[in-house]
Design an enzyme around this catalytic site. Sequence first.
Site, PDB file in Angstrom:
ATOM      1  N   HIS A   1       0.856  -1.191   0.000  1.00 41.84           N
ATOM      2  CA  HIS A   1       0.000   0.000   0.000  1.00 41.84           C
ATOM      3  C   HIS A   1       0.889   1.236   0.000  1.00 41.84           C
ATOM      4  O   HIS A   1       1.582   1.502   0.977  1.00 41.84           O
ATOM      5  CB  HIS A   1      -0.901  -0.002   1.246  1.00 41.84           C
ATOM      6  CG  HIS A   1      -1.740   1.232   1.378  1.00 41.84           C
ATOM      7  ND1 HIS A   1      -2.035   1.817   2.585  1.00 41.84           N
ATOM      8  CD2 HIS A   1      -2.353   2.004   0.457  1.00 41.84           C
ATOM      9  CE1 HIS A   1      -2.793   2.881   2.397  1.00 41.84           C
ATOM     10  NE2 HIS A   1      -2.991   3.021   1.119  1.00 41.84           N
TER      11      HIS A   1
ATOM     12  N   HIS B   1      -6.451   4.431  -5.563  1.00 43.23           N
ATOM     13  CA  HIS B   1      -7.552   5.002  -4.768  1.00 43.23           C
ATOM     14  C   HIS B   1      -7.843   6.470  -5.025  1.00 43.23           C
ATOM     15  O   HIS B   1      -8.965   6.910  -4.827  1.00 43.23           O
ATOM     16  CB  HIS B   1      -7.238   4.882  -3.270  1.00 43.23           C
ATOM     17  CG  HIS B   1      -7.113   3.500  -2.785  1.00 43.23           C
ATOM     18  ND1 HIS B   1      -6.249   3.136  -1.795  1.00 43.23           N
ATOM     19  CD2 HIS B   1      -7.753   2.392  -3.158  1.00 43.23           C
ATOM     20  CE1 HIS B   1      -6.375   1.842  -1.582  1.00 43.23           C
ATOM     21  NE2 HIS B   1      -7.259   1.374  -2.394  1.00 43.23           N
ATOM     22  N   ASN B   2      -6.811   7.226  -5.362  1.00 43.73           N
ATOM     23  CA  ASN B   2      -6.981   8.682  -5.476  1.00 43.73           C
ATOM     24  C   ASN B   2      -6.731   9.105  -6.916  1.00 43.73           C
ATOM     25  O   ASN B   2      -5.581   9.381  -7.290  1.00 43.73           O
ATOM     26  CB  ASN B   2      -5.986   9.415  -4.558  1.00 43.73           C
ATOM     27  CG  ASN B   2      -6.222   9.121  -3.089  1.00 43.73           C
ATOM     28  OD1 ASN B   2      -7.276   8.624  -2.710  1.00 43.73           O
ATOM     29  ND2 ASN B   2      -5.246   9.439  -2.259  1.00 43.73           N
TER      30      ASN B   2
ATOM     31  N   GLY C   1      -6.397  -3.497   5.073  1.00 42.66           N
ATOM     32  CA  GLY C   1      -6.812  -3.497   6.469  1.00 42.66           C
ATOM     33  C   GLY C   1      -5.865  -2.639   7.290  1.00 42.66           C
ATOM     34  O   GLY C   1      -5.269  -1.687   6.789  1.00 42.66           O
TER      35      GLY C   1
ATOM     36  N   SER D   1      -7.546  -7.881   5.780  1.00 44.08           N
ATOM     37  CA  SER D   1      -7.741  -7.235   4.490  1.00 44.08           C
ATOM     38  C   SER D   1      -8.734  -8.106   3.728  1.00 44.08           C
ATOM     39  O   SER D   1      -8.905  -9.283   4.047  1.00 44.08           O
ATOM     40  CB  SER D   1      -6.425  -7.163   3.711  1.00 44.08           C
ATOM     41  OG  SER D   1      -5.511  -6.330   4.377  1.00 44.08           O
TER      42      SER D   1
ATOM     43  N   HIS E   1     -12.382   1.587   0.041  1.00 48.43           N
ATOM     44  CA  HIS E   1     -10.936   1.367  -0.168  1.00 48.43           C
ATOM     45  C   HIS E   1     -10.227   0.830   1.065  1.00 48.43           C
ATOM     46  O   HIS E   1      -9.092   0.406   0.994  1.00 48.43           O
ATOM     47  CB  HIS E   1     -10.262   2.635  -0.665  1.00 48.43           C
ATOM     48  CG  HIS E   1      -9.880   3.621   0.413  1.00 48.43           C
ATOM     49  ND1 HIS E   1     -10.752   4.074   1.370  1.00 48.43           N
ATOM     50  CD2 HIS E   1      -8.700   4.234   0.665  1.00 48.43           C
ATOM     51  CE1 HIS E   1     -10.128   4.920   2.160  1.00 48.43           C
ATOM     52  NE2 HIS E   1      -8.897   5.041   1.772  1.00 48.43           N
TER      53      HIS E   1
ATOM     54  N   ALA F   1     -10.560   0.508   5.762  1.00 47.51           N
ATOM     55  CA  ALA F   1     -11.404   0.573   6.945  1.00 47.51           C
ATOM     56  C   ALA F   1     -11.890   1.998   7.188  1.00 47.51           C
ATOM     57  O   ALA F   1     -13.029   2.223   7.569  1.00 47.51           O
ATOM     58  CB  ALA F   1     -10.627   0.066   8.155  1.00 47.51           C
ATOM     59  N   GLY F   2     -11.017   2.971   6.949  1.00 48.39           N
ATOM     60  CA  GLY F   2     -11.348   4.352   7.275  1.00 48.39           C
ATOM     61  C   GLY F   2     -11.073   4.612   8.743  1.00 48.39           C
ATOM     62  O   GLY F   2     -11.354   3.770   9.606  1.00 48.39           O
TER      63      GLY F   2
ATOM     64  N   LYS G   1       5.913  -1.373   8.276  1.00 47.66           N
ATOM     65  CA  LYS G   1       5.115  -0.149   8.390  1.00 47.66           C
ATOM     66  C   LYS G   1       6.017   1.075   8.350  1.00 47.66           C
ATOM     67  O   LYS G   1       7.070   1.095   8.969  1.00 47.66           O
ATOM     68  CB  LYS G   1       4.397  -0.211   9.748  1.00 47.66           C
ATOM     69  CG  LYS G   1       3.300   0.774   9.901  1.00 47.66           C
ATOM     70  CD  LYS G   1       2.027   0.259   9.302  1.00 47.66           C
ATOM     71  CE  LYS G   1       0.893   1.222   9.583  1.00 47.66           C
ATOM     72  NZ  LYS G   1      -0.285   0.946   8.758  1.00 47.66           N
TER      73      LYS G   1
END
Lengths: 150, 486
Positions: B240, B329-330, B379, B385, B409, B411-412, B485
């Site tokens: 991601h 996504h964008n 996720g 996910s 797209h 969880a938000g 991460k």
Amino acid sequence: MSASDLPEQAPSAPGWRHFEHRADMGVEGAGRSPAEAFAQAAVALTAIVCDPAAVQPRVALDVACDEPDLELLLVDWLNALIYRMATERMLFSRFDVRIDDGRLRATIRGESVERERHRPAVEVKGATYTALSVTHDASGLWTARCVVDV
Amino acid sequence: MTGLMTNFTRALTRISDTEWRIAPQGAMRVPVVLYASEALVRDMDDKVLEQAANVATLPGIVGASYAMPDAHWGYGFPIGGVAAFDADDGGVVSGGGVGFDISCGVRTLHTGLDRAAVMAVQQELANALYYTIPVGVGSTGAIRLDRRGMDAMLTGGAAWAVREGYGRRDDLERIEERGCMAGADPDQVSEQAKKRQQQEMGTLGSGNHYLEVQAVTDIYDPATADAFALRRGDVTVSIHCGSRGLGHQIGTDYLKRMAVAAAKHGITLPDRELACAPIDSELGRAYLGAMRAGINCALANRQILTHLARRAFTEFFGTDLALLYDVSHNTCKLEEHVVDGRKRKLYVHRKGATRAFGPRHPDLPADLRDVGQPVLIGGTMGTASYILVGGNEPRPDESRSLAFASACHGAGRALSRRAATKRWHGRAVQDELAHRGIVVRSPSARGLAEEAPGAYKDVSEVVLVAERAGLARRVARLEPLICIKG
């Protein structure tokens, strides 16, 4: 619906703080002049990444922004700092700002990112026009704020 | 900030268990349509509806201003906002409708391994990936592009990366736009944006960006899972990230240009962050050229990161990684959609929303055309996910595509970063995940606290609602084993 993410009470003294935004982060600086408020907002910007007190003011760089609208000037200023952070791989902790008739001239001081020492949490992508305001209260305290995208 | 400061929550009408509407009021040209369950609506902040209503006032908007089940307060558009505009009807393109991280997205790769094979070397693989993938603030990539190389990358996207030796030609079939966004114009990308990218090619970034090694835990739709080559127990890799500094700077540059020029274009902005320009204007065309270059940068970046991940997996297991799919996504993309029985070419903005083409869409690769597009839902470090498929079959009305063929797209966020750091400590988050068998590697403890799984909405509820609303159908659920991460 929740009523979270709303700004808290107006500041009563010079300084900086973050305000709530669900996905991103709000920066706010307060000072006795727009220049001081902008300098404090810059400290809030650094504080998104790491503890500003951990950043030594070893190297000085000059920043210039020209924009007659004071609110747009705040966004330009923060974006100029974000650009310098990204391209110089630096963090900044001291900001000497002068604003005169839409002309901002600043000397910013900081040092190269050291991941072990600064422990940077997140990079900042850009300053936004969301919750953007530059205002002053009856006592002459200026407040400059906006949401930044992280 | 807006002339629409009525209580949007009160104006929200329930259409079904998963669909809500706000009828046009004030300057709104179209309704707001929100796909959410009652529980998701209850937890959604008011700003989502206010922002979606503001989008509904923009010139040339078609159909409705949509919000996905994971919608949350963004800047200008809500995150999880979808809106389409018709150039022939004075439609606009909005920098705020795409966002700063242009073409931020997810790609998922098959490893050909099972859970046991990975768990046997979980710590070592996590370390190898952590040292292979440039991650976090201040990290730099190994690739330096000169001016010609930069322009070639901005024009060629993942196809450029493959030509440079990062990956294989057959990867491109499994990327939106076949890995190369047409119409990119590097001349519309500022020197600052290019400079900002110089050290960032092949870097993951920070914040919610990640590389995860995941295991498939559930299959909901065996036939589609078969077509996607997913079986229970399979291990996948998901990446991601987005267009890095270049996209961020394009967003910054054009937001200002569009905000300043709005009055000249006769556009009244209810929120300056909605800055936009007519599609059919010099500035609109310039932005589209730059934004498409930003999309290519993101596609190239994920392709390079894939190459780095493949190197680690080849060293460990002697296996390769095969690309399942890559979604963005964008974006703002020119697409053909049927509106009121008529085919129209529309500029579809998806901000924090995934394109979700159903079966038989001509843009799908040949081997997925009968199935539909994989919709990859990221996720958090500790939660699942999901892989969905576009379209709402087996419903009989096949031509029906909701929200211009879009889905959620991720969880938000449910909690702000600040609230998350007050509630959790990074090391404790890492320890708790380790206790559950998930190995996390990150340069920043505070970054981990800000991204704690509890700071996000329940992704399972989000995808279930997406399915029940008919936006996309669930195919498989994945759980993280390793998370790198930023």
